[in-house]
Design a protein around this motif. Sequence first.
Motif, mmCIF file in Angstrom:
data_model
loop_
_atom_site.group_PDB
_atom_site.id
_atom_site.type_symbol
_atom_site.label_atom_id
_atom_site.label_comp_id
_atom_site.label_asym_id
_atom_site.label_seq_id
_atom_site.Cartn_x
_atom_site.Cartn_y
_atom_site.Cartn_z
ATOM 1 N N LEU A 63 -5.017 11.751 -29.393
ATOM 2 C CA LEU A 63 -4.055 10.641 -29.309
ATOM 3 C C LEU A 63 -4.100 10.023 -27.914
ATOM 4 O O LEU A 63 -4.057 8.794 -27.772
ATOM 5 C CB LEU A 63 -2.628 11.112 -29.594
ATOM 6 C CG LEU A 63 -2.202 11.300 -31.035
ATOM 7 C CD1 LEU A 63 -0.750 11.755 -31.092
ATOM 8 C CD2 LEU A 63 -2.403 10.043 -31.851
ATOM 9 N N MET A 64 -4.182 10.867 -26.904
ATOM 10 C CA MET A 64 -4.249 10.382 -25.526
ATOM 11 C C MET A 64 -5.477 9.478 -25.331
ATOM 12 O O MET A 64 -5.370 8.397 -24.748
ATOM 13 C CB MET A 64 -4.302 11.555 -24.547
ATOM 14 C CG MET A 64 -3.019 12.358 -24.471
ATOM 15 S SD MET A 64 -3.179 13.904 -23.545
ATOM 16 C CE MET A 64 -3.534 13.274 -21.909
ATOM 17 N N ARG A 65 -6.607 9.915 -25.842
ATOM 18 C CA ARG A 65 -7.843 9.145 -25.686
ATOM 19 C C ARG A 65 -7.837 7.872 -26.528
ATOM 20 O O ARG A 65 -8.254 6.815 -26.058
ATOM 21 C CB ARG A 65 -9.057 10.000 -26.048
ATOM 22 C CG ARG A 65 -9.338 11.115 -25.039
ATOM 23 C CD ARG A 65 -10.608 11.873 -25.352
ATOM 24 N NE ARG A 65 -10.561 12.624 -26.599
ATOM 25 C CZ ARG A 65 -9.975 13.815 -26.768
ATOM 26 N NH1 ARG A 65 -9.369 14.401 -25.746
ATOM 27 N NH2 ARG A 65 -10.004 14.427 -27.928
ATOM 28 N N LEU A 66 -7.363 7.962 -27.751
ATOM 29 C CA LEU A 66 -7.372 6.806 -28.652
ATOM 30 C C LEU A 66 -6.466 5.677 -28.186
ATOM 31 O O LEU A 66 -6.807 4.494 -28.326
ATOM 32 C CB LEU A 66 -6.930 7.230 -30.064
ATOM 33 C CG LEU A 66 -7.889 8.056 -30.885
ATOM 34 C CD1 LEU A 66 -7.192 8.609 -32.121
ATOM 35 C CD2 LEU A 66 -9.094 7.216 -31.284
ATOM 36 N N PHE A 67 -5.295 6.044 -27.659
ATOM 37 C CA PHE A 67 -4.284 5.033 -27.355
ATOM 38 C C PHE A 67 -3.910 4.965 -25.879
ATOM 39 O O PHE A 67 -2.935 4.301 -25.530
ATOM 40 C CB PHE A 67 -3.033 5.291 -28.206
ATOM 41 C CG PHE A 67 -3.304 5.258 -29.685
ATOM 42 C CD1 PHE A 67 -3.595 4.066 -30.330
ATOM 43 C CD2 PHE A 67 -3.291 6.424 -30.434
ATOM 44 C CE1 PHE A 67 -3.846 4.028 -31.701
ATOM 45 C CE2 PHE A 67 -3.535 6.406 -31.801
ATOM 46 C CZ PHE A 67 -3.822 5.204 -32.438
ATOM 47 N N ALA A 68 -4.672 5.629 -25.009
ATOM 48 C CA ALA A 68 -4.420 5.631 -23.562
ATOM 49 C C ALA A 68 -3.008 6.106 -23.239
ATOM 50 O O ALA A 68 -2.307 5.524 -22.413
ATOM 51 C CB ALA A 68 -4.674 4.246 -22.958
ATOM 52 N N LEU A 69 -2.594 7.195 -23.893
ATOM 53 C CA LEU A 69 -1.264 7.764 -23.685
ATOM 54 C C LEU A 69 -1.328 8.896 -22.665
ATOM 55 O O LEU A 69 -2.359 9.556 -22.521
ATOM 56 C CB LEU A 69 -0.706 8.324 -25.000
ATOM 57 C CG LEU A 69 -0.584 7.358 -26.179
ATOM 58 C CD1 LEU A 69 -0.109 8.112 -27.425
ATOM 59 C CD2 LEU A 69 0.342 6.211 -25.859
ATOM 60 N N THR A 70 -0.201 9.131 -22.002
ATOM 61 C CA THR A 70 -0.078 10.323 -21.168
ATOM 62 C C THR A 70 0.161 11.516 -22.094
ATOM 63 O O THR A 70 0.433 11.347 -23.287
ATOM 64 C CB THR A 70 1.098 10.207 -20.188
ATOM 65 O OG1 THR A 70 2.318 10.188 -20.937
ATOM 66 C CG2 THR A 70 0.987 8.971 -19.312
ATOM 67 N N ASP A 71 0.112 12.712 -21.534
ATOM 68 C CA ASP A 71 0.368 13.911 -22.329
ATOM 69 C C ASP A 71 1.769 13.862 -22.951
ATOM 70 O O ASP A 71 1.925 14.115 -24.146
ATOM 71 C CB ASP A 71 0.207 15.158 -21.465
ATOM 72 C CG ASP A 71 0.435 16.436 -22.246
ATOM 73 O OD1 ASP A 71 -0.253 16.630 -23.274
ATOM 74 O OD2 ASP A 71 1.296 17.227 -21.846
ATOM 75 N N SER A 72 2.766 13.518 -22.166
ATOM 76 C CA SER A 72 4.146 13.453 -22.683
ATOM 77 C C SER A 72 4.294 12.384 -23.751
ATOM 78 O O SER A 72 4.979 12.589 -24.759
ATOM 79 C CB SER A 72 5.130 13.179 -21.547
ATOM 80 O OG SER A 72 5.168 14.263 -20.662
ATOM 81 N N ALA A 122 1.928 11.284 -25.742
ATOM 82 C CA ALA A 122 1.229 11.751 -26.945
ATOM 83 C C ALA A 122 2.088 12.749 -27.715
ATOM 84 O O ALA A 122 2.140 12.711 -28.949
ATOM 85 C CB ALA A 122 -0.115 12.374 -26.564
ATOM 86 N N ARG A 123 2.778 13.633 -26.983
ATOM 87 C CA ARG A 123 3.654 14.598 -27.657
ATOM 88 C C ARG A 123 4.789 13.881 -28.381
ATOM 89 O O ARG A 123 5.126 14.238 -29.513
ATOM 90 C CB ARG A 123 4.194 15.621 -26.666
ATOM 91 C CG ARG A 123 3.150 16.678 -26.316
ATOM 92 C CD ARG A 123 3.696 17.769 -25.422
ATOM 93 N NE ARG A 123 3.755 17.234 -24.064
ATOM 94 C CZ ARG A 123 4.740 17.433 -23.207
ATOM 95 N NH1 ARG A 123 5.770 18.169 -23.547
ATOM 96 N NH2 ARG A 123 4.701 16.910 -22.002
ATOM 97 N N VAL A 124 5.377 12.881 -27.746
ATOM 98 C CA VAL A 124 6.458 12.122 -28.380
ATOM 99 C C VAL A 124 5.924 11.393 -29.614
ATOM 100 O O VAL A 124 6.550 11.412 -30.677
ATOM 101 C CB VAL A 124 7.108 11.131 -27.390
ATOM 102 C CG1 VAL A 124 8.017 10.140 -28.104
ATOM 103 C CG2 VAL A 124 7.903 11.890 -26.330
ATOM 104 N N ALA A 125 4.762 10.760 -29.488
ATOM 105 C CA ALA A 125 4.178 10.035 -30.624
ATOM 106 C C ALA A 125 3.915 10.986 -31.795
ATOM 107 O O ALA A 125 4.226 10.670 -32.950
ATOM 108 C CB ALA A 125 2.885 9.345 -30.202
#
Length: 79
Positions: free
Chosen positions: A8-17, A19-22
């Motif tokens: 998720l982090m790589r696909l959508f440029a999210l931080t770890d936190s 990605a966890r929320v998503a």
Amino acid sequence: MAIDNGQLMRLFALTDSEARVAADIALGLDPQVIARRDGRSAHTVRAQLKAVFTKMRCNRQNQLAAMVLQSPAVKWLDS
């Protein structure tokens, strides 16, 4: 079903936190529940959710959940 937060982090440029929320939203958890479970303030979780909406170009939790669940980050496990 398992959600790979790293992907998720790589696909959508999210931080770890973020990605966890998503992932938690995609699994049907409420932001208040996420905050209580993780010992964070509801304000922090809402701010992270807002950042996720911006990065994923959506504005509703159900849109976010659909995007996550349809992404390659989801691994469907055989029962």
